[in-house]
Design a protein around this motif. Sequence first.
Motif, PDB file in Angstrom:
ATOM      1  N   LYS A 131     -60.091 -38.253 -30.521  1.00  0.00           N
ATOM      2  CA  LYS A 131     -59.470 -39.537 -31.078  1.00  0.00           C
ATOM      3  C   LYS A 131     -58.160 -39.574 -31.129  1.00  0.00           C
ATOM      4  CE  LYS A 131     -63.704 -40.360 -32.713  1.00  0.00           C
ATOM      5  NZ  LYS A 131     -64.398 -39.354 -31.838  1.00  0.00           N
ATOM      6  N   ALA A 132     -57.385 -38.630 -30.401  1.00  0.00           N
ATOM      7  CA  ALA A 132     -55.834 -38.605 -30.288  1.00  0.00           C
ATOM      8  C   ALA A 132     -55.129 -39.837 -30.084  1.00  0.00           C
ATOM      9  CB  ALA A 132     -55.466 -37.640 -29.448  1.00  0.00           C
ATOM     10  N   ASP A 133     -55.741 -40.629 -29.147  1.00  0.00           N
ATOM     11  CA  ASP A 133     -55.039 -41.947 -28.742  1.00  0.00           C
ATOM     12  C   ASP A 133     -55.727 -43.215 -29.488  1.00  0.00           C
ATOM     13  OD1 ASP A 133     -53.101 -40.528 -26.927  1.00  0.00           O
ATOM     14  OD2 ASP A 133     -55.062 -40.144 -25.708  1.00  0.00           O
ATOM     15  N   ARG A 134     -56.518 -43.032 -30.346  1.00  0.00           N
ATOM     16  CA  ARG A 134     -56.945 -44.039 -30.987  1.00  0.00           C
ATOM     17  C   ARG A 134     -56.077 -44.543 -32.262  1.00  0.00           C
ATOM     18  NH1 ARG A 134     -63.458 -43.723 -30.950  1.00  0.00           N
ATOM     19  NH2 ARG A 134     -63.798 -43.213 -28.761  1.00  0.00           N
ATOM     20  N   MET A 135     -56.328 -45.791 -32.935  1.00  0.00           N
ATOM     21  CA  MET A 135     -55.516 -46.078 -33.848  1.00  0.00           C
ATOM     22  C   MET A 135     -56.240 -45.741 -35.153  1.00  0.00           C
ATOM     23  SD  MET A 135     -53.042 -47.441 -32.242  1.00  0.00           S
ATOM     24  CE  MET A 135     -51.936 -48.435 -33.570  1.00  0.00           C
ATOM     25  N   PRO A 136     -55.772 -45.583 -36.306  1.00  0.00           N
ATOM     26  CA  PRO A 136     -56.560 -45.126 -37.507  1.00  0.00           C
ATOM     27  C   PRO A 136     -57.681 -45.854 -37.846  1.00  0.00           C
ATOM     28  CG  PRO A 136     -54.079 -44.892 -37.802  1.00  0.00           C
ATOM     29  CD  PRO A 136     -54.343 -45.736 -36.585  1.00  0.00           C
ATOM     30  N   ASP A 137     -57.528 -47.224 -37.653  1.00  0.00           N
ATOM     31  CA  ASP A 137     -58.558 -48.323 -38.112  1.00  0.00           C
ATOM     32  C   ASP A 137     -60.000 -48.073 -37.128  1.00  0.00           C
ATOM     33  OD1 ASP A 137     -57.898 -49.652 -36.005  1.00  0.00           O
ATOM     34  OD2 ASP A 137     -57.357 -51.335 -36.985  1.00  0.00           O
ATOM     35  N   GLN A 138     -59.792 -47.287 -36.035  1.00  0.00           N
ATOM     36  CA  GLN A 138     -60.943 -46.960 -35.193  1.00  0.00           C
ATOM     37  C   GLN A 138     -61.523 -45.721 -35.566  1.00  0.00           C
ATOM     38  OE1 GLN A 138     -58.282 -47.204 -31.452  1.00  0.00           O
ATOM     39  NE2 GLN A 138     -59.850 -48.656 -30.987  1.00  0.00           N
ATOM     40  N   LEU A 139     -61.245 -45.065 -36.846  1.00  0.00           N
ATOM     41  CA  LEU A 139     -61.738 -43.826 -37.319  1.00  0.00           C
ATOM     42  C   LEU A 139     -62.524 -44.071 -38.557  1.00  0.00           C
ATOM     43  CD1 LEU A 139     -59.805 -42.779 -35.075  1.00  0.00           C
ATOM     44  CD2 LEU A 139     -59.174 -40.929 -36.451  1.00  0.00           C
ATOM     45  N   SER A 140     -63.456 -43.214 -38.912  1.00  0.00           N
ATOM     46  CA  SER A 140     -64.187 -43.027 -40.105  1.00  0.00           C
ATOM     47  C   SER A 140     -63.117 -42.747 -41.273  1.00  0.00           C
ATOM     48  CB  SER A 140     -65.581 -42.258 -40.042  1.00  0.00           C
ATOM     49  OG  SER A 140     -65.026 -40.917 -40.039  1.00  0.00           O
TER      50      SER A 140
END
Length: 247
Positions: A131-140
């Motif tokens: 998840k390192a390169d994702r944006m925060p709103d793409q995480l639970s």
Amino acid sequence: MPFIEIDGVHKSYGDTPVLKGIDLNVEQHQVVTLIGASGSGKSTLLRCINGLEDISGGQIRVDGEVASGRGTDVDRLRRDVGMVFQHFNLFPHMSVVRNVALAPMRVGGVPRAVAEEQARVLLERVGLADKADRMPDQLSGGQQQRVAIVRALATGPRALLLDEITSALDPELVAEVLAIVRELAEGGMTMLLATHEMGFAREVSNKVCFLHQGVLLEEGPPEQIFGEPQQERTRAFLRRIVEAGRL
């Protein structure tokens, strides 16, 4: 010598006292848990230790050095004492890895490439390497809170303050966050945490402190506080917790 020493700390907002002479020591490698009803002063105490709130009286020392009042080096304090908040507080416009790398870059002067590599190592430790390169709103919510814990660890603090870090999470996400805290406790991280997760507090704490209306009313090992509390206010609080099915 205790790592965190809280000596007669008072805090008021205008004419309203919130902390009324708190005395508390946190030894190195100890897990100390603050319990009590909402509004009892738990979060305010943590914010005072981290320099987010000025105290109205008393003194706070970290590793023997004064960490309250005029002249406090707040940047140095926050390198030594990290804090994780109830509401994640991740920067929404930055990727996960950038969120974690930012403090070492800004506060520690670590080059970006090095800080991001270290951030990826920390993210792998909590199962979020992918998840390192994702944006925060793409995480639970649980994943965001794990990122927030990693961000607090990125500067290599010697102690962590955890402020109700599961209270904004759906119940099924709480366990994954508490597992990280449990791992840190087992690894010897010094921690002072406020929580409503009484079963977890009973399991992981070396010392439990009950706050009531800004007063540290009772403290002791978890088996005493949860099994044989001395103060009627503590007993009444725990009765409500049991009735609610939370212990």
